[in-house]
Structures are given as structure tokens and as C-alpha cells.
Design a protein around this motif. Sequence first.
Motif: not given
Length: 378
Positions: A280-287
Amino acid sequence: MKAIVYEGIRNVKVRNVEDPKIQKNDDIIVKVTSTAICGSDLHLIHGFVPNLPRGFILGHETMGIVEEVGKEVTKVKKGDRVVVPFPVSCGHCWYCEHDLWSQCDNSNANGETGGLLGYSDTFGGYDGGQAQFLRVPYGNVGPKVVPEGLSDEQVLFLTDILPTSLWGVDMAEVKPGDTVVVLGCGPVGLLAQKWAIYKGAKRVIAVDCIDYRLEHAKKYNQVETVNFQQYDNTGEYLKEITSGGADSVIDCVGMDGKMSTIEKIESVLKLQGGSKSAIEISTQAVRKCGTVVLVGVYGARYNGFPLGDFFSRNITLKMGQCPANSYIDPILKLISTGKFDATDIITHKLSIDKGEHAYRIFDSKDDNCIKVILKPQT
């Protein structure tokens, strides 16, 4: 022989068990000189991996001296010092011939995945290497002879976490100038940070919630650090400080991430296999149009998986078990020439007799524990 065995949820014991024997003509027996506890071993003892019987010998990061060889073994001989990669691979199926060693078609009669050492009946039922001796199938394929000039500590991690961390960085296609977020500052996460820097990343941001691991990342890898417990929405914070998101996010946490109350209930009821907080963090942290790589281990299906968030932003998602065999020789060359060193992550070296204590401090993050090496012959 002495071995560390699974005896129930969060319960391991050092037991006297039967010595392994040659079962097939291409087996070898290794006298284990060093073995290690891996973060994915915790998934086993937490009950997230099915078909793990009591008394099962744990461990898949193992090296030692060849003690005995089957009559068809030609690549190694008695007395050779070898590292043993964690995938069990036949060497001649389509997957092995295409360097996809972890998906071998012939090493696991119990499922559709390849076999893995010490990782339950689901992955072939092979005894692990947290023991004084280890039977290694396909002795002409997996074991790699290592130079005597290098210590066990320098080369042991060739069995898993060095290849896995580099494979994650390769899948992320890290290149000079990139911004990379690494979720997790355990052994794989710390090594992934090193590899990202080695590949030329301009900015590496390490995310964890354990202060001593974040301090280690800052001290030894010279990376930026973020404690996710300090933010209501860590993913949005990472997106903000990277001006729209990182080029790639490498999830080195897996299903042992911090679980919500609902995830805890669903995991107990076997409706879900652990946490998906790192995803879930990765969905927002990646461009947009970036890459997310999952090298932390995941198990069962996941409720509420954020597929739409990946789809709508054209995110490339990659994951899986590392084909470790392909990485051993190139990494060994870097170690031999002093260009890469992973020994700073070792915080504890203990006798196998201290196996219960080792698992306890590794699991509970006590005594600033990052990586434990066990010595079965002491």
C-alpha cells in the motif's frame, strides 16, 4: 546431529535428529560450517506458510564442506568448500535452462512452484540447513565452490540475500540518477540499498520503523531514512519529498509488515496471509510509469489488494523468488576483488546450541539484531 526444528507458532527448538543420507545418485552431503536465519524464516514460524510439519528442519542460507557425494556427482568432490543457493534446481528443465532456477519443474512434486531448501512441504519438503549436516539434491547444479581466501562471513549470503537484493534492484532497472525507495531495513533491504547505490542511484530512501536499523542504513549506506510511524500517510509523504514519486520502490518487507487489526483477524482466520502494508505504501510512493518490485515474501491471496492504484498510474509490478544460482559467480567476483562487502549487517554469531535465543532476538528485534550467523560445528 543437532538441528533447529519447527515446533509450532513462534516455537523453534534445537533437537538431536537423524543425520541426512544420500538418497539419489546426484545428492551430496554438506558438513555445515555456517548458516543464517533469514527474514523469510519468520514467515514460517509465524504460520504464514502452509504445510510446515512439527519437527521440520529450518534454514536455507547454508554453506560448508562437502562430506559425501553420490556416484553421479562430478562438479564437486569431498572436501570442497561450497555455498548452497536456496532454490532446489534440476538443471535441465525448461526453467533451469532459461536461468529461472527458482521455478524448476522437477524439484517440487507438491506444487506448481520450484523446490526450496528448508521451506515446508509446500516447497518440496526439503530439510533445511540450520543443522550440522545438510543433504543437497542435484549436487551437479546448485552448490558452488568458493575460494579459501574468503571467510564464511564474506560469502555465506551468496546463498540467498545477496542474490535476492541484487535481483530486486535489477528488476527495478535502477540506473544512474534514479530515485529509489527501499521498504525495510532488514538484511535484504540494507543490501538492496547498497546495490542501488552501486548501480548509480542518485537518491536512496530507506523506510522502516525500527530506529537501530534506520541508523544502520544511514551510517553504513549513507542513505536518507524515513520512520513510517511518524507519518499518518507514509506513501503520500514519500511522494511529496520525491516530487511526484520515486522511479522505483523495492519492497523488502513482505507479509511480515505491520498489520492492521483487520489483517490480524483475517490472517488468524486464514482469509489473508499477513500484511500488505508495504504494498500500500508503494502504490503512493512510486511515480507514474514507475516500477514496484516485491522481493519480500508473500503468501496467500490478499483482500483489498490495490490493483486499481497500480493500473491507473501505469505502474510496472514485478515479484517472485530469486533465481539465485545465476547471481553467485558475478557477486563472488565483486567480493573477491573488494568491490562489494555485506559483512556490516552481521550483528550476532552464535553456536547452533543458541538457536532458540537467536530466533527470539531476530524475531523480536532485541539486542539491535540485524543478522544472525549460526555455527553448527562449535
